[in-house]
Design an enzyme around this catalytic site. Structure first.
Site, short mmCIF file in Angstrom:
data_model
loop_
_atom_site.label_atom_id
_atom_site.label_comp_id
_atom_site.label_asym_id
_atom_site.label_seq_id
_atom_site.Cartn_x
_atom_site.Cartn_y
_atom_site.Cartn_z
N ARG A 75 0.79 -1.24 0.02
CA ARG A 75 0.16 -0.05 -0.04
C ARG A 75 1.01 1.10 0.10
O ARG A 75 1.68 1.46 0.69
CB ARG A 75 -0.74 0.04 1.21
CG ARG A 75 -1.86 -1.04 1.29
CD ARG A 75 -2.84 -0.97 2.46
NE ARG A 75 -4.04 -2.18 2.49
CZ ARG A 75 -5.15 -2.28 1.71
NH1 ARG A 75 -5.07 -1.30 0.83
NH2 ARG A 75 -5.85 -3.36 1.94
N ASN A 111 -9.42 1.67 -5.06
CA ASN A 111 -9.62 3.28 -5.06
C ASN A 111 -8.30 4.01 -4.94
O ASN A 111 -8.22 5.01 -5.58
CB ASN A 111 -10.40 3.78 -3.98
CG ASN A 111 -11.87 3.49 -4.50
OD1 ASN A 111 -12.48 4.29 -5.37
ND2 ASN A 111 -12.68 2.55 -3.95
N THR A 113 -5.20 3.14 -5.46
CA THR A 113 -4.25 2.69 -6.39
C THR A 113 -4.54 3.54 -7.91
O THR A 113 -3.72 4.23 -8.52
CB THR A 113 -4.32 1.21 -6.86
OG1 THR A 113 -3.93 0.62 -5.72
CG2 THR A 113 -3.75 0.94 -7.88
N ILE A 134 -12.33 -6.59 -3.70
CA ILE A 134 -13.36 -7.38 -3.34
C ILE A 134 -14.42 -6.48 -2.84
O ILE A 134 -15.75 -6.83 -2.73
CB ILE A 134 -12.96 -8.14 -2.14
CG1 ILE A 134 -12.74 -7.41 -0.79
CG2 ILE A 134 -11.72 -9.18 -2.50
CD1 ILE A 134 -12.39 -8.22 0.55
N ASP A 135 -14.21 -5.14 -2.81
CA ASP A 135 -15.36 -4.31 -2.31
C ASP A 135 -16.25 -3.56 -3.25
O ASP A 135 -17.41 -3.34 -3.00
CB ASP A 135 -14.66 -2.88 -1.62
CG ASP A 135 -13.63 -3.30 -0.42
OD1 ASP A 135 -13.83 -4.37 0.27
OD2 ASP A 135 -12.57 -2.53 -0.30
N HIS A 179 -15.11 -2.46 3.36
CA HIS A 179 -14.58 -1.05 3.47
C HIS A 179 -15.52 -0.02 3.86
O HIS A 179 -16.12 -0.38 4.72
CB HIS A 179 -13.76 -0.48 2.19
CG HIS A 179 -12.67 0.78 2.45
ND1 HIS A 179 -12.02 0.82 3.64
CD2 HIS A 179 -12.59 1.81 1.84
CE1 HIS A 179 -11.33 1.81 3.64
NE2 HIS A 179 -11.60 2.47 2.55
#
Length: 358
Positions: A75, A111, A113, A134-135, A179
């Site tokens: 991240r 997002n 990224t 996955i969100d 998230h």
């Protein structure tokens, strides 16, 4: 000779390797020996530090069903790149892009990224992205790869909870990832037969939750299952300013929102309550068949954009068609669950409560 870099950034998920494979194999078929693909290790960190290697065709074989990412990931918070120190990281990424003599950088991520991808595009780099999370919260595409694989796992958790909940006559709270949005807990809750689903988009009223549980008790139901989004919030929290909300969550002594809800229900009802947090289990394992096919489809579409030199776009699904969407339209936007979504309507039609008074 075309030189292409590929990196995966942010949280891992199922389908990353399938997407990488789709990009690479399509480029090899189209360009043959006239293409070189460089795998950049551990996301943007690898691009900053110059950690990359020339990939071979064999590197992309046998990875279709493999979970995680063969390139590694990390991240890199977008906000950090806007500082003076962050600017140096941006310059390092640009320098390594030029050092590799890349014609295009393919980025797989969610997002955060995409914010960085858009920044690099604005800095003059040729960038194409694929929607991974996955969100399913990435704006501009109807679906992201990784979602359906995580959905299967989250649903399986709820399925398994049913037997122990029934045996002991307990209230079970299953916390589902997602998230700040409720796509995953909504679909898993409906598919798994949850009795109450709590989403960030629909602030919950604790009294409504208790009332639903009491009604189930009175009707002879031995157990109840709540599918709770990790980003669920109460009606009181929904009225707070951003600063107030952050402080309230920082002061939270419970390990997760599900534990707070369990504690608060326990203060109002004499029931056995258990909490299950499957956590990163939902990100693990290989991709489901849908994600294998979908990620491959996105990957091959990205390859076509590269050969057409159509840069600065995310490959997206819209109306069952794979289309390019400008990064400037995607970056910084969150795709939440609409309150009139058909799945919410169907859930209400079969008696599922969302912890509100509607």
């Amino acid at each position: 000779m075309k030189k292409i870099g590929i990196l995966t950034s942010g949280g891992d998920c199922q389908g990353l390797n399938a997407a990488i494979r789709g990009v690479a194999k399509a480029l090899y078929v189209e360009l043959g020996p006239e293409v070189e693909i460089y795998g950049i290790q551990d996301g943007y960190r690898g691009l900053i530090e110059g950690n990359y290697r020339l990939m071979k065709s064999a590197d992309f074989s046998g990875i279709l069903t493999l979970g995680g990412t063969i390139l590694g990931t990390s991240r890199q918070p977008y906000k950090q790149l806007l500082t003076d120190e962050g600017r140096a990281k941006v310059e390092a990424m640009k320098a390594n892009y030029k050092k590799m003599k890349l014609d295009c950088l393919v980025i797989l991520g969610g997002n955060g990224t995409h914010k960085t991808a858009n920044l690099l595009s604005q800095e003059g780099l040729n960038v194409i992205t694929l929607p991974k999370t996955i969100d399913n919260d990435l704006w501009g595409t109807e679906m992201t790869f990784g979602f359906y694989s995580a959905l299967e796992l989250a649903t399986e958790v709820i399925d398994c909870i049913h037997t122990t909940a029934t045996s002991h006559g307990r209230v079970f709270i299953v916390e589902i990832m997602g998230h700040k949005v409720g796509w995953l807990p909504l679909f898993a809750g409906v598919a798994g037969g949850a009795d109450i689903i709590l989403l960030p988009e629909i602030p919950y009223d604790l009294d409504c939750i208790v009332q639903t549980l009491e009604q189930r008790d009175k009707s002879g139901k031995r157990f109840s299952i709540l599918a709770v989004a990790e980003g669920a919030l109460s009606v009181q929290e929904a009225k707070m300013s951003k600063k107030e909300f952050k402080k309230a969550r920082a002061d939270l002594t419970d390990p997760a929102i599900s534990y707070r809800i369990a504690r608060e229900i326990g203060q109002k009802m004499d029931r056995e309550i258990r909490v299950v947090v499957p956590g990163h289990f939902q990100r693990g394992g290989g991709p489901c068949t849908y994600d294998r096919a979908f990620a491959t489809r996105l990957g091959t579409a990205a390859a076509r954009l590269i050969t057409d030199r159509n840069y600065g776009n995310m490959v997206a699904l819209r109306n069952e068609q794979i289309v390019p969407v400008p990064l400037s339209e995607v970056a910084g936007k969150l795709k939440t669950v609409p309150l009139d979504h058909g799945m919410i309507r169907s859930a209400r039609d079969i008696g599922i409560s969302f912890g509100d008074r509607t």
